[in-house]
Design an enzyme around this catalytic site. Structure first.
Site, PDB file in Angstrom:
ATOM      1  N   ASP A 116       0.562  -0.927   0.352  1.00  0.00           N
ATOM      2  CA  ASP A 116      -0.245  -0.152   0.019  1.00  0.00           C
ATOM      3  C   ASP A 116       0.733   1.460  -0.190  1.00  0.00           C
ATOM      4  O   ASP A 116       0.806   2.102  -0.078  1.00  0.00           O
ATOM      5  CB  ASP A 116      -1.312   0.390   1.463  1.00  0.00           C
ATOM      6  CG  ASP A 116      -2.300  -0.551   1.363  1.00  0.00           C
ATOM      7  OD1 ASP A 116      -2.265  -1.353   0.418  1.00  0.00           O
ATOM      8  OD2 ASP A 116      -2.678  -1.363   1.386  1.00  0.00           O
ATOM      9  N   GLY A 117       1.719   1.090   0.971  1.00  0.00           N
ATOM     10  CA  GLY A 117       3.256   2.304   0.898  1.00  0.00           C
ATOM     11  C   GLY A 117       3.399   2.399  -0.553  1.00  0.00           C
ATOM     12  O   GLY A 117       3.478   3.410  -0.984  1.00  0.00           O
ATOM     13  N   ASP A 166      -0.357  11.983  22.077  1.00  0.00           N
ATOM     14  CA  ASP A 166       0.688  11.979  21.742  1.00  0.00           C
ATOM     15  C   ASP A 166       0.289  11.931  20.235  1.00  0.00           C
ATOM     16  O   ASP A 166       1.438  12.131  19.435  1.00  0.00           O
ATOM     17  CB  ASP A 166       1.030   9.896  21.204  1.00  0.00           C
ATOM     18  CG  ASP A 166       1.797   9.417  22.449  1.00  0.00           C
ATOM     19  OD1 ASP A 166       1.421  10.325  23.677  1.00  0.00           O
ATOM     20  OD2 ASP A 166       1.739   8.153  22.582  1.00  0.00           O
ATOM     21  N   THR A 173      -8.953   2.683   6.793  1.00  0.00           N
ATOM     22  CA  THR A 173      -8.298   0.577   7.461  1.00  0.00           C
ATOM     23  C   THR A 173      -6.847   1.143   7.678  1.00  0.00           C
ATOM     24  O   THR A 173      -6.178   0.497   7.679  1.00  0.00           O
ATOM     25  CB  THR A 173      -8.840   0.192   6.249  1.00  0.00           C
ATOM     26  OG1 THR A 173      -8.320   0.285   5.641  1.00  0.00           O
ATOM     27  CG2 THR A 173     -10.164   0.103   5.648  1.00  0.00           C
ATOM     28  N   ALA A 174      -5.992   2.104   8.123  1.00  0.00           N
ATOM     29  CA  ALA A 174      -4.446   1.991   8.023  1.00  0.00           C
ATOM     30  C   ALA A 174      -3.955   2.373   9.426  1.00  0.00           C
ATOM     31  O   ALA A 174      -4.757   1.861  10.700  1.00  0.00           O
ATOM     32  CB  ALA A 174      -3.844   3.634   7.036  1.00  0.00           C
ATOM     33  N   TYR A 175      -3.214   3.531   9.364  1.00  0.00           N
ATOM     34  CA  TYR A 175      -3.325   4.039  10.944  1.00  0.00           C
ATOM     35  C   TYR A 175      -4.379   4.397  12.044  1.00  0.00           C
ATOM     36  O   TYR A 175      -4.315   3.878  13.021  1.00  0.00           O
ATOM     37  CB  TYR A 175      -1.682   5.450  11.206  1.00  0.00           C
ATOM     38  CG  TYR A 175      -1.145   5.459  12.800  1.00  0.00           C
ATOM     39  CD1 TYR A 175      -1.919   4.899  13.525  1.00  0.00           C
ATOM     40  CD2 TYR A 175       0.231   6.566  11.879  1.00  0.00           C
ATOM     41  CE1 TYR A 175      -1.002   5.101  14.378  1.00  0.00           C
ATOM     42  CE2 TYR A 175       0.207   6.984  13.499  1.00  0.00           C
ATOM     43  CZ  TYR A 175       0.323   6.284  14.501  1.00  0.00           C
ATOM     44  OH  TYR A 175       0.551   6.723  15.475  1.00  0.00           O
ATOM     45  N   ALA A 176      -5.593   5.639  11.192  1.00  0.00           N
ATOM     46  CA  ALA A 176      -6.670   5.749  12.381  1.00  0.00           C
ATOM     47  C   ALA A 176      -7.037   4.090  12.580  1.00  0.00           C
ATOM     48  O   ALA A 176      -7.946   4.137  14.059  1.00  0.00           O
ATOM     49  CB  ALA A 176      -7.771   5.960  11.258  1.00  0.00           C
ATOM     50  N   MET A 177      -7.667   2.795  11.850  1.00  0.00           N
ATOM     51  CA  MET A 177      -7.736   1.874  12.703  1.00  0.00           C
ATOM     52  C   MET A 177      -7.100   1.991  13.511  1.00  0.00           C
ATOM     53  O   MET A 177      -7.810   0.868  14.708  1.00  0.00           O
ATOM     54  CB  MET A 177      -7.801   0.738  11.507  1.00  0.00           C
ATOM     55  CG  MET A 177      -8.736  -0.755  11.681  1.00  0.00           C
ATOM     56  SD  MET A 177      -9.195  -1.811  10.355  1.00  0.00           S
ATOM     57  CE  MET A 177      -7.525  -2.120   9.942  1.00  0.00           C
TER      58      MET A 177
END
Length: 295
Positions: free
Chosen positions: A74-75, A178, A189-193
């Site tokens: 995905d990156g 933080d 569906t990435a860091y937020a998840m």
């Protein structure tokens, strides 16, 4: 049926020699189909060869006839999407990473799944893009695009940061945490998840604010319309803080810096197989179809 693609531009994960066999396999398959195939210029410089393909830059690709195939995780797709969002060139992802919410196909599926797509049997998916600006006094010190999220965080330090957040010039809260994630539906569906935020369907016209390890237990993720303008001012820190876009950069922040986030005027354009849908992806990636094991 959509218009068939006339050329393919290959791009792969940067600084990763393990993608070379996959690139060679894609090259051989596409040339066997008689389709003009190019290698993206920076990708060629990174792997140190052109694989016998002519080179083409993102700026030279055409939105109405060309397809970018991105090999990686995905990156890789996010980096490619930031490069092509302004021009609207479509992207198809071949997953050679870990989870791969955006990269639909594996390299083993290419021979079966790719020909119908090249002939015009595919679905198009327009994803919202965020524009983030860092204002230091009266000057815009930095600006950039994000497909997943804008992240304001404590950098490498141990102490929390303090942010004053406004939405459309209305005060929302002062948050000690933080960090704070401002995500698109794609980024949900990435860091937020991982930080406890909800999953948003990709076509939802919304933005997501998720605090990271907030100091108060009453802090919760917040979903807002994607027409708003979000302002986050850094009001306190003991150690360096930073701004990141899709985790591909890290811009140091100073006390008083203000980050302004809004939906950009462009969209990222992804291509998927005709039969695929978002809930199918969730079931596969998050293993929702598996039954709980017995004791």
């Amino acid at each position: 049926m959509a218009k068939p693609f006339q050329r393919v531009l290959l791009v792969s994960k940067y600084r990763d020699p393990s993608v070379r066999p996959g690139l060679q396999s894609l090259r051989d398959f596409l040339l066997a189909q008689g389709l003009p195939t190019f290698l993206e210029s920076e990708c060629a410089a990174d792997i140190g060869e052109s694989l016998g393909l002519p080179l083409l830059s993102f700026a030279e690709a055409k939105a109405d006839s060309d397809l970018v195939i991105a090999l990686g995780g995905d990156g890789t797709l996010l980096g490619t999407a930031r490069q092509t969002a302004q021009s609207g060139i479509p992207i198809l992802g071949i997953n050679q990473g870990r989870l791969g919410f955006l990269a639909d196909l594996s390299i083993d599926q290419v021979s079966e799944a790719l020909p119908p797509i090249l002939e015009g049997h595919y679905q198009q998916d327009l994803r919202s893009v965020l524009l983030a600006e860092l204002w230091r006094g009266q000057d815009c010190a930095y600006s950039g695009l994000a497909i997943n999220e804008v992240l304001i965080h404590k950098g490498g330090g141990e102490s929390m940061i303090e942010l004053q957040v406004q939405i459309d010039d209305r005060f929302v809260y002062t948050q000690r945490a933080d960090g704070l994630i401002i995500a698109t539906p794609t980024g949900s569906t990435a860091y937020a998840m991982s930080a406890g935020g909800p999953i948003l369907t990709p076509t939802l016209a919304a933005l997501l604010l998720v605090p990271i390890c907030p100091h108060t237990l009453t802090a919760r993720p917040l979903v807002v319309a994607d027409t708003v303008k979000i302002r986050a001012r850094l009001t306190a820190r003991r150690q360096p803080a930073a701004l990141s876009l899709d985790s591909h950069c890290s811009v140091p922040l100073e006390i008083g810096d203000e980050i302004v986030i809004r939906r950009a005027s462009c969209s990222a354009r992804f291509i998927h197989p005709e039969e695929e849908n978002f809930f199918q992806i969730l079931r596969g990636k998050l293993h929702w179809a598996e039954s709980p094991g017995e004791d």
